[in-house]
Design a protein around this motif. Structure first.
Motif: not given
Ligand SMILES: Cc1ncc(COP(=O)(O)O)c(C=O)c1O
Ligand SMILES: Cc1ncc(COP(=O)(O)O)c(C=O)c1O
Lengths: 478, 478
Positions: A124, A133, A137, A325-329, B140-141, B144-151, B153, B351, B354-356
């Motif tokens: 990450p 981010k 925003m 951004a792996p987390g944005m799919r 997001l605040r 923010p790591e949710m954007l770039v981490k593995r989602v 399951p 897959r 995305e978590p956000l």
């Protein structure tokens, strides 16, 4: 050159000395204090230079003794073998990979794994979370109504425009109206395959091949025909040409022409051109997966096969997963002459993607910050890949074979003496080390003595210790 | 009751008078000034009460004359007809709907359409954009790591937990681990159908049926068998039972038991129970689409068919699209005994989500603000649906038939004298009025003289003028 920070110039100075042999392996390098004196730099600059050399794998710290040039690698790895051009193809077969992959995932999740050499993504910290981010925003502040309005067809126009512009860099001239935003490259591959083939049809794939593609084929009831693929030049167009003669229900070939998963190979331009021409002549669709294309060490983007497409016979698929951004799919595709069928299938399968993330990514990918990020990421991955490759040379038993890709984040390792990578996978997992066994990358059982190692994470001294452990497990096996 | 604002109590007072006939149609109601005097309220309270009555369709302003009770509706609409229990079923057939739907969409996009009675969603102003924006910002605040981490399951654990809790309200006891977050209900339907059926199989559906489902069936190569469906009680379980005897390849039945699209009907509890038991006995999967379930006028959530499921034979699918945020494309499902196959298909198809957005929606749906929003939305839709229904009574020709649903946002209108709704669709479109012709809601051509009207938007006097125009177009046709 003078724009370089002082510590980097200092590090480069010693790098050259090490690489030329002026400073020999295991030799002590000048202490931090003497660096300060000799080069008239601050203590923090000297320290930074040492850390840089350390993270580049050139020197190592020994407790209470200072920094030493790392021992020269045993160069134990032999080059990867080319596939035998005379071996007959395995029959086109329905894939039975899900159980193996589920088993792999379930096992991985049962163990705490501090060392992940299995996940094909950078860690990450290597992705621009903060900038994304901020862009999210801004998009939220400017257009909160995006959350509650009908989604625009095919994807956000801004993102499609940015992608069409960036596609020029890999030789593609795409109309933004042909671009469809998808949920990752994996959705794009699903749509592409559904557009060109029907259950029971045969699809040619590389061998070895990304297991995710095998899962897609299995879930769609398609047969996979594995085509020999060179660790240097990618899929064998000759072998594909032969296969076309004997497989009348072959509808498409899926290729990863740049930094293939797991081989890391790049198809030379003339092979890309041949592939495009052959498939056009034979009316077989090319589905191009360019997931790793922009992760080239040298920043020179390799052209897409689609650059040679004159009739819309190539469906191009790509992703922001590995690069941004792996987390944005987010992924995308251009459906060529199947564009309207692709658009229909996307609508029926999941409707157009939600616009917010697309707006943010469009802003970021349209800016210079994206280029800076990509340059950083390329260097980072190159460094990490080099370090893992060196560790394989240092710690794996003689006879280990490996090609060294010039991009991407993967290493494909052939273990000597037909050791079982399934077994090594389990033993390593018990030590908290995740790897991907070769059995996942084919339907044939042909790669049971291969391991795929991902190099997405910072190469720390703890990672090095893990690689040492892994080497010992491999050496002790069978 | 005393918690009601003063203006509402005042409005209710006059509402009762109008409904009981104390104030007759076309009669002038007391002037704002006399309301102030009589009830000892402020001018603004009196004005608000009048506006409320106006927006409820009870009174209308006439320039320079004050407010008048609206003329009583002609009660021109007859009740909707029940399907003929003796008519033989149309044969199970591969669907050919895409061209009709594409044609519909293309035509809609060629015209500026200020009046949209086609889109089955409330207007953006009815959704909590601001609260969702704030929740996204917080997510997001904080992460923010949710954007770039593995989602993660299957979807974000928080959202799955909230949905499992809310599922209790419709009688379902779900394990959060069985819940999969999807890209809208449409992806859930794709996964459910792919889990239980193979190309060529037959799927029973309601008739008339949501055209999006027909598109999914067509794209998956499945056959649709349309089962007569009552505008009052939903799908005929008797007809389904007969169909099961003659259709051995019938793998599943897809039902929208609550506020069906397009009929608006709700299956009575005993029919839901019968359906669950029949399908369990016959080993035919129930795929339940509860997209509109929470949009009940009275706030009394109707139970899911899955509430009667004892063996995992019901796959439950739902969505936040209509209730919360059309622009976020969130849906979810619980796969029953196909859970692991559903999880595998979701992984292979797109897959995990995305978590956000999930984190933000989990926060919102876990709060009281969500309940307040839902109550507001229910009232709003009820009011709008009532107004459109009244306009149909006022402006459509005698012989028009319609059921009046007690939830959702749709009206299904049978035009008298077999007028062609395709033709009416085109004529209305030319006047900037979008409707959905009945031909889209079946593969049989059986509904060519029906129109579906969505009531998602505020009923303004301009909307009323548009309904008047539409009524004139219908009256003039054939
Ligand atoms: C070659 C290849 N294609 C596709 C994918 C999946 O892409 P995404 O994560 O964008 O769906 C991967 C991920 O590992 C991959 O390696
Ligand atoms: C009955 C029904 N199911 C599913 C959908 C699609 O749901 P989503 O937008 O969540 O994909 C709709 C949308 O109109 C619908 O009416």
């Amino acid at each position: 050159m003078d724009a370089q920070p002082l510590y980097q110039r200092l590090a480069d100075h010693y790098r050259r000395a090490i690489q030329s042999g002026v400073l020999a392996p295991a030799e002590r390098i000048p202490s931090v204090r003497s660096l300060v004196r000799t080069h008239r730099v601050s203590l923090s600059t000297a320290l930074q230079a040492c850390r840089q050399l350390e993270s580049d794998g050139l020197i190592e710290a020994r407790p209470r003794s200072g920094y030493f040039v790392r021992p020269r690698h045993r160069a134990a790895t032999l080059p990867a073998k080319e596939p035998d051009p005379n071996r007959p193809l395995d029959p086109a077969s329905f894939v039975g990979i899900h159980d193996r992959v589920s088993d792999f995932i379930a096992k991985c999740e049962r163990h705490a794994t501090p060392f992940d050499f299995a996940l094909a993504a950078a860690s990450p910290a290597h992705y621009p979370a903060d900038a994304l981010k901020q862009a999210m925003m801004r998009a939220l502040r400017q257009h909160p109504e995006m959350l509650v309005k009908r989604v625009p067809p095919l994807g956000h126009p801004d993102l499609r425009a940015v992608l069409a512009r960036r596609a020029l860099e890999v030789g593609m001239n795409l109309d933004p109206d042909e671009i469809v935003i998808t949920h990752g490259c994996i959705e794009a591959l699903n749509l592409a395959l559904r557009a060109v083939a029907r259950p029971g049809d045969t699809i040619a794939v590389e061998s070895p091949v990304y297991f995710g593609l095998l899962q897609v084929l299995e879930s769609l009831g398609l047969r996979a025909l594995e085509i020999p693929t060179s660790p240097q030049h990618g899929i064998s167009v000759d072998a594909l040409e032969l296969a076309l003669q004997t497989h009348p229900r072959l509808r498409a070939v899926v290729v990863v022409p740049n930094f293939q998963n797991p081989l890391g190979c790049v198809m030379p331009d003339n092979e890309k051109a041949r592939l495009a021409a052959l498939c056009e002549r034979q009316q077989v669709a090319v589905i191009e997966d360019d997931t790793y294309g922009s992760l080239c060490d040298d920043g020179q983007l390799r052209p897409a096969v689609k650059a040679w497409d004159r009739t819309g016979n190539v469906i191009y698929c790509a992703s922001m997963h590995k690069t941004l951004a792996p987390g944005m799919r987010l992924g995308w595709m251009s459906g060529g002459r199947w564009s309207s069928r692709v658009a229909m299938l996307k609508f029926a399968q999941s409707r157009p993607n939600e616009p917010l993330a697309q707006a943010a990514v469009a802003e970021y990918m349209g800016s210079k910050a994206y280029d800076r990020h990509m340059n950083r990421l390329r260097l980072q991955l190159k460094r990490q890949r080099t370090r893992v490759a060196e560790a394989i040379g240092d710690y794996f038993p003689p006879g280990t074979r490996m090609s060294l890709p010039v991009g991407g984040m993967l290493l494909w390792v052939e273990l000597p003496g037909r050791r079982s990578s399934d077994q090594i996978f389990e033993l390593a997992l018990a030590q908290g080390i995740r790897t991907a066994p070769g059995t996942m990358f084919s339907n044939s059982g042909r790669y049971g003595h291969f391991l795929r190692l991902s190099c997405g994470s910072d190469y720390t001294s703890r990672m090095d210790a893990a690689m040492r452990t892994l080497g010992a497990i491999v050496a002790a096996a069978r």
